[in-house]
Design a protein around this motif. Structure first.
Motif, PDB file in Angstrom:
ATOM      1  N   LEU A 169       0.826  -1.209   0.000  1.00  0.00           N
ATOM      2  CA  LEU A 169       0.000   0.000   0.000  1.00  0.00           C
ATOM      3  C   LEU A 169       0.858   1.256   0.000  1.00  0.00           C
ATOM      4  O   LEU A 169       0.520   2.250  -0.663  1.00  0.00           O
ATOM      5  CB  LEU A 169      -0.937  -0.009   1.212  1.00  0.00           C
ATOM      6  N   ALA A 170       1.984   1.216   0.741  1.00  0.00           N
ATOM      7  CA  ALA A 170       2.872   2.382   0.757  1.00  0.00           C
ATOM      8  C   ALA A 170       3.460   2.646  -0.625  1.00  0.00           C
ATOM      9  O   ALA A 170       3.536   3.800  -1.081  1.00  0.00           O
ATOM     10  CB  ALA A 170       3.986   2.166   1.779  1.00  0.00           C
ATOM     11  N   LEU A 172       2.109   1.791  -3.483  1.00  0.00           N
ATOM     12  CA  LEU A 172       1.036   2.293  -4.335  1.00  0.00           C
ATOM     13  C   LEU A 172       0.728   3.752  -4.038  1.00  0.00           C
ATOM     14  O   LEU A 172       0.484   4.552  -4.953  1.00  0.00           O
ATOM     15  CB  LEU A 172      -0.219   1.441  -4.148  1.00  0.00           C
ATOM     16  N   LEU A 173       0.748   4.137  -2.749  1.00  0.00           N
ATOM     17  CA  LEU A 173       0.514   5.533  -2.394  1.00  0.00           C
ATOM     18  C   LEU A 173       1.612   6.435  -2.943  1.00  0.00           C
ATOM     19  O   LEU A 173       1.344   7.552  -3.419  1.00  0.00           O
ATOM     20  CB  LEU A 173       0.410   5.680  -0.885  1.00  0.00           C
ATOM     21  N   ILE A 174       2.860   5.971  -2.880  1.00  0.00           N
ATOM     22  CA  ILE A 174       3.963   6.770  -3.422  1.00  0.00           C
ATOM     23  C   ILE A 174       3.795   6.948  -4.927  1.00  0.00           C
ATOM     24  O   ILE A 174       3.962   8.057  -5.459  1.00  0.00           O
ATOM     25  CB  ILE A 174       5.317   6.119  -3.075  1.00  0.00           C
ATOM     26  N   PHE A 176       1.012   6.754  -6.603  1.00  0.00           N
ATOM     27  CA  PHE A 176      -0.132   7.632  -6.832  1.00  0.00           C
ATOM     28  C   PHE A 176       0.264   9.090  -6.615  1.00  0.00           C
ATOM     29  O   PHE A 176      -0.143   9.984  -7.379  1.00  0.00           O
ATOM     30  CB  PHE A 176      -1.273   7.244  -5.888  1.00  0.00           C
ATOM     31  N   GLY A 177       1.060   9.350  -5.570  1.00  0.00           N
ATOM     32  CA  GLY A 177       1.512  10.716  -5.331  1.00  0.00           C
ATOM     33  C   GLY A 177       2.385  11.243  -6.456  1.00  0.00           C
ATOM     34  O   GLY A 177       2.267  12.401  -6.864  1.00  0.00           O
ATOM     35  N   TYR A 180       0.134  11.996  -9.362  1.00  0.00           N
ATOM     36  CA  TYR A 180      -0.652  13.209  -9.114  1.00  0.00           C
ATOM     37  C   TYR A 180       0.198  14.461  -9.275  1.00  0.00           C
ATOM     38  O   TYR A 180      -0.227  15.437  -9.914  1.00  0.00           O
ATOM     39  CB  TYR A 180      -1.261  13.153  -7.710  1.00  0.00           C
TER      40      TYR A 180
END
Length: 625
Positions: A169-170, A172-174, A176-177, A180
């Motif tokens: 998840l970390a 994927l969040l990175i 995604f960031g 973005y």
């Protein structure tokens, strides 16, 4: 019944005071409904104010000099009807791209990687989370998994499931960031003079494309992007690798932005404000909007695109059977048959190196063969006010507009295998803005994949707009279809037959008013057309044997492309005369050429609104054109 020509806004068509206009005296005309008769107040428009001092409100605009008294005025807060109105994305301010741009540019690749990982770990994931579905897994296989030293096995043995999920998840969040921030920092703007794009998070880049140097605007809709209602816009510049790309915009916005770029590049100016979009036309929810977009995308791939802008009718229609047959009956297919024969012979005689050498080549050629057919499906070419519009592609649709004066050379060619069918193909030299290593350059230089002589004439009329009408029969009959004895071409003299032993009677040139025609070839017939306004230079070459035979070669210099403006075996004196004539005509044509700002003359007369001469209280203003 409401007149459809009337504005939907009840406030439109009124003077700034807020009262409706009185109809003019005389026969009824289309306009606002008549005023209600005098009597008790009724629901509806307010009554006309009595004669007297003017009511409070913004002052009325004065009509232009020479306009009849009482003519209606265009409202000051909106552009006149019919004016060239700029879209909201070309107002000179910075804008961001489509929100799904990160997904379409890099997210799909990430999804493919995740899919590969999940596919490789499918058995283990099913065994871990759904053990009831794999009851036949033996203890030996489980022990082999646990002792293999694989990171997944190490996580399973140590029961670090939660930590692994948190780590995934970390990551994927990175990602995604990063996506973005990349989308947020990628901005563009369109001014009166340039298209400008800036991008990058740590390393910033900024590119500008001057509008007066725009060579074309391409709109590409890949299959996935079409399903999501997106398209990428590419502004073709004049330099190598000088294109400016807007990846991605919604399809409607891409069409509007392209129209604005072409109008500004033509030298015209656009009004600052357009009519607001009808709110009733907006979908009720994001879910409905996405569902409608995907539905339109699927329908477009099956039945063809139906864009918001009216697409002009194509002047050429290529039947699918002719398109497939043109690929089958081609020199490439002959090479493919030779390769297949070699593979069969190698397999029969036990020569393995033929198999290893030819099979990859056959697979590659087969893929190229299919790609050429798919790419040319749904081909269309049509004239537009801003140039020639060319559309092609089945799954990935590409629509390009070549503005006037951007074609530097044209070549009409015919293989001997096509001679019996009367098929021809047309290619052009133009600035594509792409590097030499880009393999997609060829698709922007072939303007007619296969067509008859009538199709050739229609396409040439679109590309060469300066050719006089009386020249077309000569150009098509003598240049394209002509044989050795046809036309007034200056052909190779008999003493130079050894330079072109098969085609020396057909090999020659002709000077027209605006173009230079070079005709050559017998097995592979070619006609090269060089507009004088685009010709960079012309060279005469002569070797030792040429000097003995008193012949020379002509080489026209244009931009890099598939068209070779070369003609050998020309009489020396004729070549020298041609050199002088071409030099003089090129200078004259270049000085008279105004195609780089093809709409400037139309914009020289301001787009105004004609005023009615019907007296006070006339009809709504009517736009010119």
């Amino acid at each position: 019944m409401t007149d459809p020509s009337l504005p939907s806004d009840p406030g439109q068509g009124r003077p700034p005071g807020g009262f409706p206009q009185q109809p003019p005296a005389g026969p009824p005309v289309a306009g606002p409904p008549p005023q209600p008769p005098a009597g008790p107040p009724v629901a509806g428009p307010p009554p006309q104010p009595p004669a007297g001092p003017p009511v409070a409100g913004p002052p009325l605009q004065s009509p232009p000099e020479g306009a009849p008294h009482g003519s209606p005025q265009p409202s000051g807060d909106r552009a006149p009807a019919g004016a060239l109105v700029r879209s909201p994305l070309s107002d000179g301010e910075w804008h961001r791209l489509h929100p799904l741009t990160p997904l379409l540019r890099g997210g799909l690749f990430l999804l493919v990687i995740i899919g590969i990982i999940v596919s490789n770990l499918r058995d283990r994931l099913v065994y871990i989370f759904l053990p009831g579905l794999v009851p036949d897994v033996s203890a030996e296989e489980v022990a082999e998994w646990e002792s293999s030293g694989d990171p997944i096995d190490w996580i399973i043995v140590n029961e670090l499931y939660v930590l692994a999920i948190v780590a995934v998840l970390a990551v994927l969040l990175i990602l995604f960031g990063v996506f973005y921030m990349s989308w947020r920092f990628h901005q563009f703007r369109i001014t009166e003079d340039v298209v400008e794009v800036k991008s990058g998070i740590l390393f910033r880049t900024q590119r500008r494309a001057p509008l007066d140097r725009v060579q074309g605007v391409n709109l590409t809709r890949p299959m996935i992007a079409r399903l999501l209602g997106a398209a990428k816009l590419e502004v073709v510049g004049a330099g190598t690798d000088g294109n400016v790309k807007l990846e991605y915009l919604s399809t409607s916005n891409a069409e509007e932005v392209r129209a604005d770029i072409l109008r500004l590049a033509s030298g015209r100016r656009l009004a600052e404000k357009g009519a607001a979009r009808d709110a009733s036309a907006l979908p009720g929810s994001r879910t409905a909007a996405i569902a409608g977009t995907v539905s339109r995308g699927i329908t477009g791939m099956i039945a063809g695109d139906d864009l918001a802008t009216a697409e002009p009718e194509s002047v050429v229609a290529i039947p699918v059977g002719r398109l497939i047959a043109s690929q089958v009956i081609s020199p490439g297919t002959v090479g493919l048959l030779v390769g297949v024969t070699a593979v069969i012979v190698g397999a029969v005689n036990g020569i393995p190196w033929l198999l290893f050498g030819f099979i990859p080549a056959l697979i590659g050629f087969g893929a190229y063969w299919v790609r050429q057919i798919v790419k040319s499906l749904r081909y269309s070419i049509a004239p537009t006010p801003d140039g020639v519009r060319i559309t092609f592609g089945l799954l990935t649709t590409i629509t390009e507009i070549v503005p006037p004066g951007r074609v530097h050379a044209v070549e009409v060619s015919q293989s001997i295998l096509w001679r019996g069918f009367g098929w021809w193909t047309i290619r052009i030299n133009r600035l594509t803005g792409r590097s030499m290593a880009d393999s997609s350059t060829d698709q922007f230089t072939t303007v007619l994949p296969v067509g008859t002589a009538a199709d050739v004439e229609r396409v040439l009329r679109l590309l060469l707009t300066d050719v006089p009408e009386d020249e077309w029969p000569i150009l098509v009959r003598d240049g394209v279809l002509g044989g050795p004895q046809d036309g007034d071409f200056i052909v190779t003299p008999k003493r130079g037959w050894w330079v072109r032993p098969l085609s020396w009677r057909r090999n020659g040139f002709r000077l027209a008013d605006d173009v230079l025609l070079l005709r050559r070839g017998q097995i592979w017939r070619k006609l090269t057309i060089l507009p004088f306004a685009r010709l960079q230079s012309i060279a005469i070459q002569q070797g030792p044997l040429d000097r003995l035979a008193r012949i020379a070669s002509i080489n026209g210099q244009t931009v890099t492309g598939p068209v070779m403006a070369y003609l050998a075996g020309v009489d020396r004196d004729a070549a020298l005369g041609l050199f002088e004539d071409v030099a003089r005509r090129t200078v004259t044509a270049s000085s008279d050429d105004r195609s780089h700002r093809w709409g400037a003359e139309a914009d020289a007369v301001p787009a105004s609104v004609p005023w009615s001469d019907s007296g006070a209280g006339g009809d709504e203003p009517k736009a010119i054109g």
